[in-house]
Design a protein around this motif. Structure first.
Motif, PDB file in Angstrom:
ATOM      1  N   VAL A  21       3.509  -9.178  -9.890  1.00 48.20           N
ATOM      2  CA  VAL A  21       2.664  -8.694  -8.797  1.00 48.20           C
ATOM      3  C   VAL A  21       3.433  -7.684  -7.954  1.00 48.20           C
ATOM      4  O   VAL A  21       2.908  -6.611  -7.609  1.00 48.20           O
ATOM      5  N   ARG A  22       4.678  -8.008  -7.610  1.00 53.35           N
ATOM      6  CA  ARG A  22       5.483  -7.084  -6.811  1.00 53.35           C
ATOM      7  C   ARG A  22       5.740  -5.783  -7.564  1.00 53.35           C
ATOM      8  O   ARG A  22       5.694  -4.690  -6.972  1.00 53.35           O
ATOM      9  N   ALA A  23       6.000  -5.881  -8.861  1.00 53.05           N
ATOM     10  CA  ALA A  23       6.227  -4.675  -9.661  1.00 53.05           C
ATOM     11  C   ALA A  23       4.968  -3.813  -9.726  1.00 53.05           C
ATOM     12  O   ALA A  23       5.035  -2.575  -9.650  1.00 53.05           O
ATOM     13  N   PHE A  24       3.808  -4.461  -9.842  1.00 58.36           N
ATOM     14  CA  PHE A  24       2.538  -3.734  -9.896  1.00 58.36           C
ATOM     15  C   PHE A  24       2.263  -3.033  -8.568  1.00 58.36           C
ATOM     16  O   PHE A  24       1.840  -1.869  -8.531  1.00 58.36           O
ATOM     17  N   THR A  25       2.525  -3.731  -7.457  1.00 58.91           N
ATOM     18  CA  THR A  25       2.330  -3.130  -6.134  1.00 58.91           C
ATOM     19  C   THR A  25       3.274  -1.943  -5.937  1.00 58.91           C
ATOM     20  O   THR A  25       2.869  -0.897  -5.408  1.00 58.91           O
ATOM     21  N   LYS A  26       4.516  -2.092  -6.374  1.00 57.36           N
ATOM     22  CA  LYS A  26       5.479  -1.001  -6.265  1.00 57.36           C
ATOM     23  C   LYS A  26       5.024   0.209  -7.076  1.00 57.36           C
ATOM     24  O   LYS A  26       5.128   1.364  -6.626  1.00 57.36           O
ATOM     25  N   GLU A  27       4.506  -0.046  -8.260  1.00 53.91           N
ATOM     26  CA  GLU A  27       4.013   1.047  -9.117  1.00 53.91           C
ATOM     27  C   GLU A  27       2.854   1.787  -8.457  1.00 53.91           C
ATOM     28  O   GLU A  27       2.782   3.022  -8.495  1.00 53.91           O
ATOM     29  N   LEU A  28       1.933   1.041  -7.826  1.00 51.13           N
ATOM     30  CA  LEU A  28       0.806   1.667  -7.134  1.00 51.13           C
ATOM     31  C   LEU A  28       1.297   2.557  -5.993  1.00 51.13           C
ATOM     32  O   LEU A  28       0.770   3.655  -5.779  1.00 51.13           O
ATOM     33  N   ARG A  29       2.295   2.094  -5.254  1.00 53.52           N
ATOM     34  CA  ARG A  29       2.825   2.893  -4.148  1.00 53.52           C
ATOM     35  C   ARG A  29       3.506   4.152  -4.673  1.00 53.52           C
ATOM     36  O   ARG A  29       3.382   5.230  -4.083  1.00 53.52           O
ATOM     37  N   GLN A  30       4.231   4.032  -5.778  1.00 58.95           N
ATOM     38  CA  GLN A  30       4.891   5.193  -6.357  1.00 58.95           C
ATOM     39  C   GLN A  30       3.889   6.225  -6.852  1.00 58.95           C
ATOM     40  O   GLN A  30       4.155   7.431  -6.818  1.00 58.95           O
ATOM     41  N   LEU A  34      -1.518   3.505  -3.028  1.00 58.71           N
ATOM     42  CA  LEU A  34      -1.495   2.392  -2.093  1.00 58.71           C
ATOM     43  C   LEU A  34      -0.572   2.717  -0.932  1.00 58.71           C
ATOM     44  O   LEU A  34       0.572   3.134  -1.134  1.00 58.71           O
ATOM     45  N   SER A  35      -1.066   2.551   0.287  1.00 56.94           N
ATOM     46  CA  SER A  35      -0.242   2.758   1.477  1.00 56.94           C
ATOM     47  C   SER A  35       0.537   1.493   1.779  1.00 56.94           C
ATOM     48  O   SER A  35       0.164   0.390   1.365  1.00 56.94           O
ATOM     49  N   SER A  36       1.612   1.628   2.510  1.00 62.46           N
ATOM     50  CA  SER A  36       2.487   0.489   2.790  1.00 62.46           C
ATOM     51  C   SER A  36       2.126  -0.165   4.113  1.00 62.46           C
ATOM     52  O   SER A  36       1.837   0.503   5.104  1.00 62.46           O
TER      53      SER A  36
END
Length: 369
Positions: A21-30, A34-36
């Motif tokens: 989940v964390r890796a997927f969220t990081k990928e979306l931000r990159q 996705l905003s932080s």
């Protein structure tokens, strides 16, 4: 698609790996999708630390010196402890909220992949012709799932805002968008079952002279609106078997046919983690999709005359002789101008309020003297 046998809803509920989940969220931000929300959490944490460890002791010292009894320092510290606890609760809530949103996105993305769809966080100002997509400001959809086979299907949640200041209001909808094979007249099915105290829950009102009553018990489930002069076309599109499909599967949804789109609307999220909602939506889509081939054969006779008249006018302006044979046989796909949009009306409650206001003004200004 047979939703009951082919729709895989396991990704919506099965356990997830937090690292994934964390890796997927990081990928979306990159990817810039996705905003932080980390900045907000840091601000709350810093405020809590500063208040508890710097301002707090100073405040306790001042109170203790004024009162002159050190035993009262705990009493003085009590409000600070309560405030610190509130700060901790807020920070923990924010962290859990961010984590929960991440899990939701992860589940929906895996659900989409398992069923041949794609997931997107959402977009601002979606370019769709339905009635809800041109109202208010700050328009955006979220948790958008798309399928392109056998036809384009989009399921998403949607919000827009009206008013300003204290009167600002956020309107929430869920929608399904299906691409049709040919443009059709503007038709709205206002579901009776989801109406409120003041009538329709739709965000716009259509002129009552465009209301068409259909046979059977269809009127008990839907109020159908079609452009004036297109009553026979609506009857061609909504044959008894088509009406039965909508009554049996979509009676809880409002329906809009506009251009070459069909929209299903609900005043709640439709893109959810609830397997039953997805089963219901795709059962509904399957049921009405089977009748789209019948709709694809519809043609607007008025359009041929409209195009021919336009071409004849151009020919006359150029001085060339008018053709002696019809230009377009059979009629082309499309809708003549008068059938492309329904005429708007006024809600009954606004008329009642207007009459009441005028009556009150007359009583107070004329007879109150």
């Amino acid at each position: 698609m047979n939703a009951q046998t082919r729709l895989d809803t396991a990704p919506l509920t099965e356990p997830v790996d937090r690292a994934q989940v964390r890796a997927f969220t990081k990928e979306l931000r990159q990817q810039g999708k996705l905003s932080s929300n980390v900045a907000g959490i840091i601000v709350f944490a810093v405020v809590g630390v500063v208040f508890f460890f710097i301002i707090g002791p100073v405040f306790v010292g001042v109170i203790s010196s004024v009162v002159g009894r050190s035993s009262l320092s705990l009493v003085a510290a009590a409000p600070l402890l309560v405030f610190a606890a509130v700060i901790v609760v807020i920070v923990v809530g924010l962290i859990r909220g961010v984590g929960g949103a991440g899990v939701r996105r992860f589940r929906l993305d895996r659900f989409a992949r398992a069923n041949g769809m794609t997931w997107e966080p959402g977009f601002a100002k979606p370019q769709l012709p339905g009635m809800i997509f041109s109202l208010g400001g700050d328009r955006k959809n979220s948790d958008l799932l798309r399928s392109t086979s056998p036809r384009f299907i989009e399921v998403a949640n949607y919000t827009y805002e009206t008013g300003s200041g204290k009167s600002r209001q956020t309107h929430r909808w869920g929608y399904v968008a299906l691409k049709l094979e040919t443009p059709l007249p503007h038709i709205v099915l206002d579901a009776v079952g989801n109406n409120g105290l003041f009538g329709s829950n739709l965000p716009v009102t259509f002129g009552r002279d465009q209301r068409l009553s259909l046979e059977g018990d269809f009127d008990q489930h839907f109020a159908l609106y079609c452009p004036e002069g297109y009553e026979r076309d609506a009857l061609y599109l909504f044959t008894p078997d088509v009406m039965a499909r909508f009554v049996d599967n979509a009676a809880a949804l409002d329906v809009e046919i506009i251009d070459d789109w069909l929209f299903l609307y609900a005043k709640r999220d439709l893109s959810t983690l609830d397997p039953a909602t997805w089963q219901w939506l795709f059962t509904t889509i399957d049921a009405i999709d089977e009748k789209f081939a019948q709709w694809a054969r519809w043609r607007d006779d008025r359009l041929a005359a409209e195009v021919a008249a336009s071409r004849n006018a151009g020919t006359a302006a150029s001085g060339a002789p008018a053709p002696s044979v019809p230009l377009l046989t059979p009629p082309p796909a499309g809708v003549a101008a008068q059938g492309r949009r329904l005429k708007r009306g006024f809600p009954v409650w606004t008329v009642v309020v207007g009459v009441a206001v005028v009556g009150w003004w007359i009583l107070t200004t004329v007879f109150g003297r």
